[in-house]
Design a protein around this motif. Structure first.
Motif, mmCIF file in Angstrom:
data_model
loop_
_atom_site.group_PDB
_atom_site.id
_atom_site.type_symbol
_atom_site.label_atom_id
_atom_site.label_comp_id
_atom_site.label_asym_id
_atom_site.label_seq_id
_atom_site.Cartn_x
_atom_site.Cartn_y
_atom_site.Cartn_z
ATOM 1 N N ARG A 1 0.693 38.579 3.293
ATOM 2 C CA ARG A 1 -0.132 37.405 3.618
ATOM 3 C C ARG A 1 0.076 36.819 4.988
ATOM 4 N NH1 ARG A 1 1.601 32.442 -0.289
ATOM 5 N NH2 ARG A 1 3.136 32.347 1.349
ATOM 6 N N ASN A 2 1.138 36.887 5.502
ATOM 7 C CA ASN A 2 1.236 36.551 7.043
ATOM 8 C C ASN A 2 0.680 36.883 7.976
ATOM 9 O OD1 ASN A 2 3.474 35.241 6.047
ATOM 10 N ND2 ASN A 2 5.211 36.281 6.931
ATOM 11 N N PHE A 3 -0.426 38.369 7.788
ATOM 12 C CA PHE A 3 -0.981 38.726 8.698
ATOM 13 C C PHE A 3 -2.458 38.072 8.749
ATOM 14 C CE2 PHE A 3 1.613 42.689 8.361
ATOM 15 C CZ PHE A 3 1.789 42.509 9.799
ATOM 16 N N HIS A 4 -2.709 37.355 7.603
ATOM 17 C CA HIS A 4 -3.978 36.568 7.571
ATOM 18 C C HIS A 4 -4.045 35.104 8.143
ATOM 19 C CE1 HIS A 4 -5.952 39.176 4.528
ATOM 20 N NE2 HIS A 4 -4.668 39.581 4.458
ATOM 21 N N ARG A 5 -5.116 34.560 8.582
ATOM 22 C CA ARG A 5 -5.006 33.494 9.677
ATOM 23 C C ARG A 5 -4.828 32.206 8.315
ATOM 24 N NH1 ARG A 5 -9.317 30.247 10.366
ATOM 25 N NH2 ARG A 5 -10.973 31.506 9.920
ATOM 26 N N ARG A 6 -3.935 31.417 8.789
ATOM 27 C CA ARG A 6 -3.770 30.291 7.988
ATOM 28 C C ARG A 6 -4.370 29.000 8.458
ATOM 29 N NH1 ARG A 6 1.960 27.121 7.155
ATOM 30 N NH2 ARG A 6 1.349 26.184 4.967
ATOM 31 N N GLU A 7 -5.118 28.590 7.187
ATOM 32 C CA GLU A 7 -5.982 27.284 7.506
ATOM 33 C C GLU A 7 -5.445 26.191 6.558
ATOM 34 O OE1 GLU A 7 -9.972 28.533 6.025
ATOM 35 O OE2 GLU A 7 -10.075 30.047 7.755
ATOM 36 N N VAL A 8 -4.994 25.108 7.160
ATOM 37 C CA VAL A 8 -4.507 23.981 6.420
ATOM 38 C C VAL A 8 -5.605 22.918 6.642
ATOM 39 C CG1 VAL A 8 -2.579 22.464 6.203
ATOM 40 C CG2 VAL A 8 -2.145 24.824 7.098
ATOM 41 N N GLU A 9 -5.811 22.271 5.184
ATOM 42 C CA GLU A 9 -6.595 21.217 5.035
ATOM 43 C C GLU A 9 -5.877 20.129 4.849
ATOM 44 O OE1 GLU A 9 -9.641 22.042 2.363
ATOM 45 O OE2 GLU A 9 -10.486 23.722 3.616
ATOM 46 N N THR B 1 0.914 -1.184 -0.312
ATOM 47 C CA THR B 1 -0.079 -0.151 0.039
ATOM 48 C C THR B 1 0.922 1.320 -0.205
ATOM 49 O OG1 THR B 1 -0.324 0.105 2.514
ATOM 50 C CG2 THR B 1 -1.860 -1.144 1.419
ATOM 51 N N SER B 2 0.258 2.042 -0.497
ATOM 52 C CA SER B 2 0.957 3.603 -0.517
ATOM 53 C C SER B 2 0.101 4.553 -0.053
ATOM 54 C CB SER B 2 1.627 3.753 -1.789
ATOM 55 O OG SER B 2 0.931 3.840 -2.912
ATOM 56 N N SER B 3 0.665 5.484 0.458
ATOM 57 C CA SER B 3 -0.383 6.814 0.940
ATOM 58 C C SER B 3 0.509 7.857 0.552
ATOM 59 C CB SER B 3 -0.776 6.639 2.604
ATOM 60 O OG SER B 3 0.312 6.843 3.143
ATOM 61 N N PHE B 4 -0.250 9.034 0.606
ATOM 62 C CA PHE B 4 0.251 10.360 0.465
ATOM 63 C C PHE B 4 -0.543 11.453 0.997
ATOM 64 C CE2 PHE B 4 -1.764 9.326 -3.465
ATOM 65 C CZ PHE B 4 -2.454 10.269 -3.831
ATOM 66 N N THR B 5 -0.055 12.469 1.177
ATOM 67 C CA THR B 5 -0.777 13.460 2.158
ATOM 68 C C THR B 5 -0.972 14.774 1.097
ATOM 69 O OG1 THR B 5 0.266 12.906 4.265
ATOM 70 C CG2 THR B 5 -1.143 15.166 3.973
ATOM 71 N N ILE B 6 -2.269 15.164 1.052
ATOM 72 C CA ILE B 6 -2.704 16.344 0.102
ATOM 73 C C ILE B 6 -2.871 17.619 1.310
ATOM 74 C CG2 ILE B 6 -4.126 17.303 -1.519
ATOM 75 C CD1 ILE B 6 -4.627 14.366 -2.238
ATOM 76 N N ARG B 7 -2.089 18.542 1.214
ATOM 77 C CA ARG B 7 -2.586 19.754 2.036
ATOM 78 C C ARG B 7 -2.852 20.898 1.029
ATOM 79 N NH1 ARG B 7 2.685 18.479 4.874
ATOM 80 N NH2 ARG B 7 1.865 17.142 6.797
ATOM 81 N N ASN B 8 -4.113 21.555 1.371
ATOM 82 C CA ASN B 8 -4.424 22.629 0.864
ATOM 83 C C ASN B 8 -4.387 23.777 1.780
ATOM 84 O OD1 ASN B 8 -5.173 21.369 -1.444
ATOM 85 N ND2 ASN B 8 -7.052 20.785 -0.611
ATOM 86 N N VAL B 9 -3.817 24.814 1.466
ATOM 87 C CA VAL B 9 -3.641 25.998 2.306
ATOM 88 C C VAL B 9 -4.515 27.158 1.845
ATOM 89 C CG1 VAL B 9 -2.112 27.728 3.365
ATOM 90 C CG2 VAL B 9 -1.201 25.311 2.906
ATOM 91 N N LYS B 10 -5.243 27.857 2.952
ATOM 92 C CA LYS B 10 -5.957 28.696 2.504
ATOM 93 C C LYS B 10 -5.871 29.684 3.665
ATOM 94 C CE LYS B 10 -11.105 29.746 2.289
ATOM 95 N NZ LYS B 10 -12.517 29.487 2.463
#
Length: 96
Positions: A73-81, A20-29
């Motif tokens: 951009r650093n002043f904005h709240r970072r949301e990581v999915e 099996t193989s798995s990978f992580t997908i990260r979406n930053v908003k």
């Protein structure tokens, strides 16, 4: 001032022999702006910008500036999915 040490642990990569193989997908908003505009006078006031919108194309310096409020951009709240995707293959038969 007290020093702080941060230790970053790298995750182990799955072995190549695994079925099996798995990978992580990260979406930053980037969400609402949290820059305190009244910090100089001892108060607290934010501008109300609800979401980061880049001023320019990706890869340019303007991409780090918000078109709505003009802040970095650093002043904005970072949301990581984070989503872990797994390519789970069925176990191979052993000939029995």
């Amino acid at each position: 001032m007290r020093k702080r040490q941060v230790v970053v642990r790298r995750s182990e990569e799955p072995s190549r022999s695994s079925t099996t193989s798995s990978f992580t997908i990260r979406n930053v908003k980037y969400g609402e702006c949290q820059k305190n505009h009244a910090a100089g006078v001892g108060g607290y006031a934010v501008d109300g910008c609800r979401e980061f919108m880049a001023s320019g194309e990706e890869g340019t310096a303007a991409a780090l500036t918000c078109a709505a409020c003009g802040c970095h951009r650093n002043f904005h709240r970072r949301e990581v999915e984070t989503e872990v995707a797994c390519d789970c293959s069925s176990p191979s038969s052993n000939g029995n």
